[in-house]
Enzyme design. Structure first.
Site, mmCIF file in Angstrom:
data_model
loop_
_atom_site.group_PDB
_atom_site.id
_atom_site.type_symbol
_atom_site.label_atom_id
_atom_site.label_comp_id
_atom_site.label_asym_id
_atom_site.label_seq_id
_atom_site.Cartn_x
_atom_site.Cartn_y
_atom_site.Cartn_z
ATOM 1 N N SER A 126 0.718 -1.233 -0.304
ATOM 2 C CA SER A 126 0.035 0.010 -0.033
ATOM 3 C C SER A 126 0.826 1.295 0.202
ATOM 4 O O SER A 126 2.013 1.470 0.466
ATOM 5 C CB SER A 126 -0.889 -0.002 1.399
ATOM 6 O OG SER A 126 -1.364 1.163 1.451
ATOM 7 N N TYR A 151 -2.498 -1.333 10.875
ATOM 8 C CA TYR A 151 -2.780 -1.840 9.742
ATOM 9 C C TYR A 151 -1.465 -1.496 8.888
ATOM 10 O O TYR A 151 -0.820 -2.469 8.217
ATOM 11 C CB TYR A 151 -4.179 -1.386 9.050
ATOM 12 C CG TYR A 151 -4.121 -1.336 7.637
ATOM 13 C CD1 TYR A 151 -4.147 -2.825 7.034
ATOM 14 C CD2 TYR A 151 -3.933 -0.181 6.941
ATOM 15 C CE1 TYR A 151 -4.084 -2.656 5.546
ATOM 16 C CE2 TYR A 151 -3.654 -0.414 5.392
ATOM 17 C CZ TYR A 151 -4.010 -1.526 4.919
ATOM 18 O OH TYR A 151 -3.948 -1.495 3.516
ATOM 19 N N LYS A 155 1.889 -3.876 6.866
ATOM 20 C CA LYS A 155 2.257 -3.637 5.293
ATOM 21 C C LYS A 155 3.702 -3.318 5.350
ATOM 22 O O LYS A 155 4.316 -3.982 4.468
ATOM 23 C CB LYS A 155 1.517 -2.693 4.567
ATOM 24 C CG LYS A 155 0.078 -2.849 4.416
ATOM 25 C CD LYS A 155 -0.224 -4.218 3.334
ATOM 26 C CE LYS A 155 -1.694 -4.352 3.344
ATOM 27 N NZ LYS A 155 -2.050 -5.785 2.788
HETATM 28 C C1 WQD Z 1 -9.858 9.394 0.409
HETATM 29 C C2 WQD Z 1 -10.106 10.759 0.843
HETATM 30 C C3 WQD Z 1 -10.526 11.560 3.077
HETATM 31 C C4 WQD Z 1 -14.390 9.728 3.315
HETATM 32 C C5 WQD Z 1 -7.143 4.511 2.377
HETATM 33 C C6 WQD Z 1 -6.750 3.622 3.332
HETATM 34 C C7 WQD Z 1 -5.058 3.454 3.367
HETATM 35 C C8 WQD Z 1 -4.591 3.223 2.112
HETATM 36 C C9 WQD Z 1 -5.206 4.190 1.128
HETATM 37 C C10 WQD Z 1 -4.672 0.774 1.547
HETATM 38 C C11 WQD Z 1 -9.488 11.463 1.815
HETATM 39 C C12 WQD Z 1 -11.581 11.729 1.997
HETATM 40 C C13 WQD Z 1 -13.260 10.211 2.822
HETATM 41 C C14 WQD Z 1 -15.580 10.761 3.470
HETATM 42 C C15 WQD Z 1 -14.112 12.572 2.713
HETATM 43 N N1 WQD Z 1 -5.202 1.898 1.349
HETATM 44 N N2 WQD Z 1 -12.907 11.536 2.590
HETATM 45 N N3 WQD Z 1 -15.304 12.042 3.400
HETATM 46 O O1 WQD Z 1 -7.462 8.030 3.505
HETATM 47 O O2 WQD Z 1 -6.461 7.763 1.425
HETATM 48 O O3 WQD Z 1 -6.869 5.788 2.899
HETATM 49 O O4 WQD Z 1 -6.698 4.269 1.174
HETATM 50 O O5 WQD Z 1 -3.781 0.428 2.273
HETATM 51 O O6 WQD Z 1 -4.506 2.804 4.302
HETATM 52 O O7 WQD Z 1 -7.146 3.884 4.482
HETATM 53 O O8 WQD Z 1 -8.995 6.813 1.644
HETATM 54 O O9 WQD Z 1 -11.045 6.632 0.852
HETATM 55 O O10 WQD Z 1 -10.619 6.920 3.464
HETATM 56 O O11 WQD Z 1 -10.311 8.846 1.778
HETATM 57 O O12 WQD Z 1 -13.628 13.817 2.696
HETATM 58 O O13 WQD Z 1 -16.566 10.485 3.986
HETATM 59 O O14 WQD Z 1 -11.429 11.177 1.074
HETATM 60 O O15 WQD Z 1 -10.312 12.627 3.991
HETATM 61 O O16 WQD Z 1 -8.991 12.707 1.405
HETATM 62 P P1 WQD Z 1 -7.514 7.118 2.368
HETATM 63 P P2 WQD Z 1 -10.382 7.089 1.792
#
Ligand code: WQD
Length: 342
Positions: A126, A151, A155
């Protein structure tokens, strides 16, 4: 005979799409999954898409005896793609030991079952290993940052386990793929993401809101140091991501690897803000989304997107599907779920 590829976690979101792409590329996928975060019905869905029902085994790879016996009895397996793992960041903070046990025991048992035997092994890593990179786009050479959650730590440490295992024995041929943000669904809308409970990730939250399951999407902050103030991520279509796994298997089969442990970024090379994702959703589906700007989410990375040069030049894989296709396919899948298609 088509080469058999073992897909652990093959009924999950990324696993199921990879099973389809492996089959399309001429492989015979075989699945091990304990269904802890997926449904057996996904097998029917896969069969509807490819007209073939993959061999399926329901057991927990944390069971070392079962894992050893399974590998011993399946000497015709020509490669492994290891998805099976827990993946919820928040939950990992509540239950770190569950995460360390599940994600490490399964990985170690699989590797151990191949002691003395050659194996081609693809690992789901990741972009979380980069934390907030100083230089964007972030390349594979960037310094790995201290993990923000158990988590994320699974990784990082898994990558160390794999690299040291590969260094100790040439029998292990390993590629770790560092995914950015996988979204979207198969174009048939027969498989997609199945979040349990309230989705933590942006895109399922958007589609569930648009379909009426949730009231509104909260944009987590608009005062970041980005052009529109919302966070930036590198969203990648799950079908493109699935194809990257096929490319990794092919690279190892063709003995093209530069070393027996390689790491690739799997992203598009482009960042999109939360507001851009919402705009792409509205444009591609014609559906107006109820959303509001809210507080920042604790622990969020401000902006990250990947350098896709190595994956395109060395792995020979490039993402093809854009943000609107991602949103549109995720929406078709959400509608399919609502209509009881699954
Ligand atoms: C994306 C963006 C939020 C929900 C995840 C995993 C991480 C890695 C990558 C695997 C962010 C914003 C979200 C909402 C919002 N994956 N958001 N409102 O944070 O990149 O992380 O993917 O290993 O470990 O946690 O993904 O989809 O949670 O958020 O504004 O209701 O959307 O702040 O900028 P993130 P996400």
């Amino acid at each position: 005979m088509a080469k058999k590829i073992l897909v652990t976690g093959g009924t999950g979101f990324i696993g199921s799409h990879t099973v389809v792409e492996l089959y399309n590329a001429g492989y015979t996928p075989i699945i091990v999954d304990n269904l802890s975060n997926s449904s057996i019905k996904i097998l029917d869905q896969i069969e509807k898409i490819i007209g073939y029902r993959p061999e399926f085994h329901n057991f927990d790879l944390c069971d070392d005896v079962k894992t050893k016996n399974f590998i011993a009895q399946h000497s015709d397996i020509g490669g492994i793609i290891h998805f099976a793992a827990y993946k919820a960041v928040g939950e990992s903070v509540e239950k770190p030991l569950d995460y360390y046990k599940n994600n490490f025991f399964s990985l170690i048992n699989l590797l151990d079952a191949y002691k003395g035997k050659p194996v081609n092994f693809v690992f789901s890593s990741s972009c979380t290993v980069y934390g907030q990179p100083e230089i964007l786009p972030v390349s594979e050479a960037a310094q790995v940052q201290k993990a923000e959650s158990p988590y994320g730590n699974t990784k990082q440490v898994a990558e160390e386990i794999l690299s040291e295992t590969a260094q100790a024995s040439k029998n292990y041929n390993i590629i770790a793929l560092r995914y950015f943000n996988p979204v979207g669904a198969h174009h048939t809308a027969l498989i997609g993401e199945l979040p349990i409970g309230v989705p933590q990730n942006l895109v399922p939250f958007i589609t569930q809101t648009a379909i009426g399951k949730r009231e509104k999407v909260t944009v987590f902050g608009n005062t970041y140091n980005t052009p529109d103030g919302s966070c930036i991520r590198d969203y990648i279509h799950v079908v493109d991501l699935a194809k990257a796994h096929v490319a990794a298997i092919k690279r190892m089969e063709s003995e093209l690897s530069a070393s027996n442990y390689e790491v690739f970024n799997i992203g598009t090379g482009t960042g999109s803000s939360v507001l851009e994702v919402i705009a792409a959703f509205e444009k591609s589906t014609g559906v107006k989304l109820n959303y509001a700007i809210g507080d920042k989410r604790a622990g969020d990375i401000e902006q990250i997107w990947g350098d896709a040069t190595k994956s395109s030049e060395v792995l020979g894989w490039t993402a093809e599907l854009g943000l609107e296709t991602m949103m549109q396919s995720a929406w078709e899948w959400e509608k399919y779920l609502k209509n009881g298609g699954f």
